[in-house]
Design a protein around this motif. Structure first.
Motif, PDB file in Angstrom:
ATOM      1  N   LEU A 150      -2.887   8.035 -11.956  1.00 48.76           N
ATOM      2  CA  LEU A 150      -2.414   7.066 -10.755  1.00 48.76           C
ATOM      3  C   LEU A 150      -1.996   5.803 -11.264  1.00 48.76           C
ATOM      4  CD1 LEU A 150      -4.601   8.158  -7.819  1.00 48.76           C
ATOM      5  CD2 LEU A 150      -2.314   9.329  -8.470  1.00 48.76           C
ATOM      6  N   LEU A 151      -2.697   5.444 -12.647  1.00 49.33           N
ATOM      7  CA  LEU A 151      -2.597   4.145 -12.962  1.00 49.33           C
ATOM      8  C   LEU A 151      -1.462   3.922 -14.278  1.00 49.33           C
ATOM      9  CD1 LEU A 151      -6.350   3.191 -12.788  1.00 49.33           C
ATOM     10  CD2 LEU A 151      -4.325   2.613 -11.138  1.00 49.33           C
ATOM     11  N   TYR A 152      -1.493   5.185 -14.980  1.00 49.86           N
ATOM     12  CA  TYR A 152      -0.589   5.033 -16.131  1.00 49.86           C
ATOM     13  C   TYR A 152       0.173   6.240 -16.429  1.00 49.86           C
ATOM     14  CZ  TYR A 152       0.564   4.205 -20.993  1.00 49.86           C
ATOM     15  OH  TYR A 152       1.327   4.155 -22.253  1.00 49.86           O
ATOM     16  N   PRO A 153       1.423   6.260 -16.842  1.00 55.23           N
ATOM     17  CA  PRO A 153       2.253   4.857 -17.101  1.00 55.23           C
ATOM     18  C   PRO A 153       2.580   4.232 -16.025  1.00 55.23           C
ATOM     19  CG  PRO A 153       3.552   6.666 -17.338  1.00 55.23           C
ATOM     20  CD  PRO A 153       2.292   7.468 -17.292  1.00 55.23           C
ATOM     21  N   PRO A 154       2.870   2.816 -16.220  1.00 58.15           N
ATOM     22  CA  PRO A 154       3.620   1.990 -14.881  1.00 58.15           C
ATOM     23  C   PRO A 154       4.820   2.714 -14.241  1.00 58.15           C
ATOM     24  CG  PRO A 154       2.967   0.659 -16.583  1.00 58.15           C
ATOM     25  CD  PRO A 154       2.756   2.032 -17.423  1.00 58.15           C
ATOM     26  N   ASN A 164      -1.123  16.370 -11.440  1.00 63.45           N
ATOM     27  CA  ASN A 164      -2.346  16.029 -12.056  1.00 63.45           C
ATOM     28  C   ASN A 164      -2.102  15.076 -13.343  1.00 63.45           C
ATOM     29  OD1 ASN A 164      -4.206  18.016 -11.206  1.00 63.45           O
ATOM     30  ND2 ASN A 164      -3.050  19.644 -12.396  1.00 63.45           N
ATOM     31  N   LEU A 165      -1.322  13.730 -12.869  1.00 64.83           N
ATOM     32  CA  LEU A 165      -0.856  12.819 -13.703  1.00 64.83           C
ATOM     33  C   LEU A 165      -1.738  11.602 -13.161  1.00 64.83           C
ATOM     34  CD1 LEU A 165       3.106  12.850 -13.713  1.00 64.83           C
ATOM     35  CD2 LEU A 165       1.512  13.700 -15.444  1.00 64.83           C
ATOM     36  N   ILE A 225       0.851  -1.106  -0.025  1.00 66.77           N
ATOM     37  CA  ILE A 225       0.096   0.018   0.032  1.00 66.77           C
ATOM     38  C   ILE A 225       0.852   1.177   0.257  1.00 66.77           C
ATOM     39  CG2 ILE A 225      -1.608   1.286   1.296  1.00 66.77           C
ATOM     40  CD1 ILE A 225      -2.831  -1.062  -0.039  1.00 66.77           C
ATOM     41  N   GLY A 226       2.087   1.302   0.837  1.00 62.29           N
ATOM     42  CA  GLY A 226       2.809   2.329   0.688  1.00 62.29           C
ATOM     43  C   GLY A 226       3.314   2.536  -0.630  1.00 62.29           C
ATOM     44  N   SER A 227       3.716   1.477  -1.107  1.00 65.10           N
ATOM     45  CA  SER A 227       4.393   1.840  -2.633  1.00 65.10           C
ATOM     46  C   SER A 227       3.216   2.486  -3.524  1.00 65.10           C
ATOM     47  CB  SER A 227       4.563   0.372  -3.142  1.00 65.10           C
ATOM     48  OG  SER A 227       5.106   0.735  -4.458  1.00 65.10           O
ATOM     49  N   PHE A 228       2.124   2.216  -3.290  1.00 66.06           N
ATOM     50  CA  PHE A 228       0.963   3.034  -3.978  1.00 66.06           C
ATOM     51  C   PHE A 228       0.912   4.417  -3.329  1.00 66.06           C
ATOM     52  CE2 PHE A 228      -3.527   4.277  -4.744  1.00 66.06           C
ATOM     53  CZ  PHE A 228      -3.464   4.386  -5.941  1.00 66.06           C
ATOM     54  N   LEU A 229       0.964   4.623  -2.345  1.00 65.67           N
ATOM     55  CA  LEU A 229       0.724   6.018  -1.740  1.00 65.67           C
ATOM     56  C   LEU A 229       1.984   6.710  -2.424  1.00 65.67           C
ATOM     57  CD1 LEU A 229       0.067   5.256   2.144  1.00 65.67           C
ATOM     58  CD2 LEU A 229      -1.405   5.427   0.198  1.00 65.67           C
ATOM     59  N   ASN A 230       3.170   6.382  -2.746  1.00 62.99           N
ATOM     60  CA  ASN A 230       4.107   7.096  -3.221  1.00 62.99           C
ATOM     61  C   ASN A 230       3.891   7.559  -4.601  1.00 62.99           C
ATOM     62  OD1 ASN A 230       6.451   7.042  -1.555  1.00 62.99           O
ATOM     63  ND2 ASN A 230       6.949   4.917  -1.840  1.00 62.99           N
ATOM     64  N   VAL A 231       2.936   6.622  -5.443  1.00 68.63           N
ATOM     65  CA  VAL A 231       2.670   7.149  -6.548  1.00 68.63           C
ATOM     66  C   VAL A 231       1.491   8.461  -6.696  1.00 68.63           C
ATOM     67  CG1 VAL A 231       1.191   6.484  -8.652  1.00 68.63           C
ATOM     68  CG2 VAL A 231       2.803   4.737  -7.513  1.00 68.63           C
ATOM     69  N   VAL A 232       0.691   8.284  -5.617  1.00 72.07           N
ATOM     70  CA  VAL A 232      -0.114   9.154  -5.347  1.00 72.07           C
ATOM     71  C   VAL A 232       0.358  10.621  -4.721  1.00 72.07           C
ATOM     72  CG1 VAL A 232      -2.344  10.002  -3.988  1.00 72.07           C
ATOM     73  CG2 VAL A 232      -2.000   7.558  -4.693  1.00 72.07           C
ATOM     74  N   ILE A 233       1.581  10.311  -3.829  1.00 74.85           N
ATOM     75  CA  ILE A 233       2.106  11.709  -3.399  1.00 74.85           C
ATOM     76  C   ILE A 233       2.714  12.415  -4.707  1.00 74.85           C
ATOM     77  CG2 ILE A 233       3.898  12.355  -1.996  1.00 74.85           C
ATOM     78  CD1 ILE A 233       3.386  10.013  -0.196  1.00 74.85           C
ATOM     79  N   TYR A 234       3.406  11.633  -5.665  1.00 72.43           N
ATOM     80  CA  TYR A 234       4.094  12.268  -6.613  1.00 72.43           C
ATOM     81  C   TYR A 234       3.209  12.831  -7.786  1.00 72.43           C
ATOM     82  CZ  TYR A 234       7.154  12.424 -10.657  1.00 72.43           C
ATOM     83  OH  TYR A 234       7.764  12.823 -11.814  1.00 72.43           O
ATOM     84  N   ARG A 235       2.231  12.017  -8.129  1.00 75.03           N
ATOM     85  CA  ARG A 235       1.306  12.119  -9.323  1.00 75.03           C
ATOM     86  C   ARG A 235       0.299  13.085  -9.214  1.00 75.03           C
ATOM     87  NH1 ARG A 235       1.332   6.778 -13.016  1.00 75.03           N
ATOM     88  NH2 ARG A 235       3.570   6.089 -12.906  1.00 75.03           N
ATOM     89  N   LEU A 236      -0.435  13.037  -8.034  1.00 77.24           N
ATOM     90  CA  LEU A 236      -1.581  13.781  -7.822  1.00 77.24           C
ATOM     91  C   LEU A 236      -1.403  15.162  -7.925  1.00 77.24           C
ATOM     92  CD1 LEU A 236      -4.725  13.441  -7.294  1.00 77.24           C
ATOM     93  CD2 LEU A 236      -4.147  13.550  -4.767  1.00 77.24           C
ATOM     94  N   PRO A 237      -0.432  15.555  -7.265  1.00 75.44           N
ATOM     95  CA  PRO A 237       0.042  17.293  -7.598  1.00 75.44           C
ATOM     96  C   PRO A 237       0.023  17.795  -8.797  1.00 75.44           C
ATOM     97  CG  PRO A 237       0.733  16.396  -5.647  1.00 75.44           C
ATOM     98  CD  PRO A 237       0.448  15.173  -6.244  1.00 75.44           C
TER      99      PRO A 237
END
Length: 268
Positions: free
Chosen positions: A34-38, A31-32, A17-29
């Motif tokens: 969250l699922l693509y690209p890997p 506007n990218l 889950i923490g790995s996915f949270l890293n994606v959210v923290i980086y991509r959400l601000p």
């Protein structure tokens, strides 16, 4: 032995889950999606393989560098994965197999993401605070595990009152502090985060969390000013302190409330 095995599985789950949270923290601000690209190296675009993308161990395996271009990979990624895993285990050890465990896993994940986004960008995205508030109200309703309309309504009101108090409290503090300082004291996102915490925790634990947030924030902010790291006019994100206060309230809020009541309002 059984508890150790279960905790180990939960640690692995929390790290994922923490790995996915890293994606959210980086991509959400940014506007990218969250699922693509890997997951891939932001410099050379190399897509991470299965072994490279394993939480915590992948970073260690790569020795903190992209395998292709040797660009350093921030240690914050495995740190966040480890913190998430430890929080998940701590919640399980305190609340066991229960609906509260699942709920607090969600809440602490939201708080971790919001605190780091606020630290990075000085913003608290509405999409997270608003969805977190709705989830908090849903948690209040479902935590009753009952179809008794009176109990469900009472629990829902607990969340609503907590959310409203959070907004009012921070609006008042912002108005008063801004008047004293002659500049905006807090952003609107802080009030929304407080409302989210109120929805999850209720008004009593919200006050505990807010008190802890202000105490820790004042200590760290005062120390930073004394050391010359910040000036009195420099902005400082308050979201991380609110998140920390809320997390402490999850684990120790009831005990802190009980100690406060026994200290100041002893039974005569």
């Amino acid at each position: 032995m059984e508890n150790y095995i279960v905790s180990s599985f939960i640690f692995v789950f929390g790290a994922a889950i923490g790995s996915f949270l890293n994606v959210v923290i980086y991509r959400l601000p940014a506007n990218l999606s969250l699922l693509y690209p890997p997951s891939r190296c932001p410099i050379c675009g190399h897509r991470l393989g299965k072994t490279e993308n394993v939480p915590i161990l992948g970073w260690l395996w790569l020795r903190g560098k992209c395998r292709h271009c040797q660009t350093p990979i921030s240690p914050r990624y495995p740190i966040i994965e480890t913190i998430t895993a430890l929080l998940f285990v701590a919640v399980y050890l305190q609340f066991g197999f229960s609906f509260a465990t699942v709920g607090y896993w969600i809440l602490l994940s939201w708080l971790l993401v919001l605190s780091l986004i606020d630290y990075d960008t000085m913003t608290l995205p509405n999409s997270l605070t608003q969805s977190g508030l709705i989830l908090g109200l849903g948690y209040q309703v479902l935590s009753q595990n009952s179809f008794n309309i009176n109990q469900v309504s009472q629990q829902l009101m607990t969340g609503i009152i907590g959310a409203v108090l959070g907004i009012w409290l921070f609006d008042i503090i912002t108005i008063v502090a801004s008047g004293i300082l002659g500049q905006t004291a807090m952003g609107g996102g802080d009030a929304k985060l407080a409302a989210m915490l109120g929805a999850w925790l209720g008004w009593k634990l919200l006050l505990v969390g807010c008190f802890l947030a202000f105490a820790v924030g004042a200590f760290i902010g005062g120390g930073a000013i004394a050391l010359g790291i910040l000036s009195r006019r420099d902005p400082m994100p308050f979201g991380p302190f609110l998140a920390l206060g809320g997390a402490i309230a999850v684990f120790y809020g009831e005990r802190l409330l009980s100690a406060y009541v026994n200290l100041f309002f002893p039974v005569i």
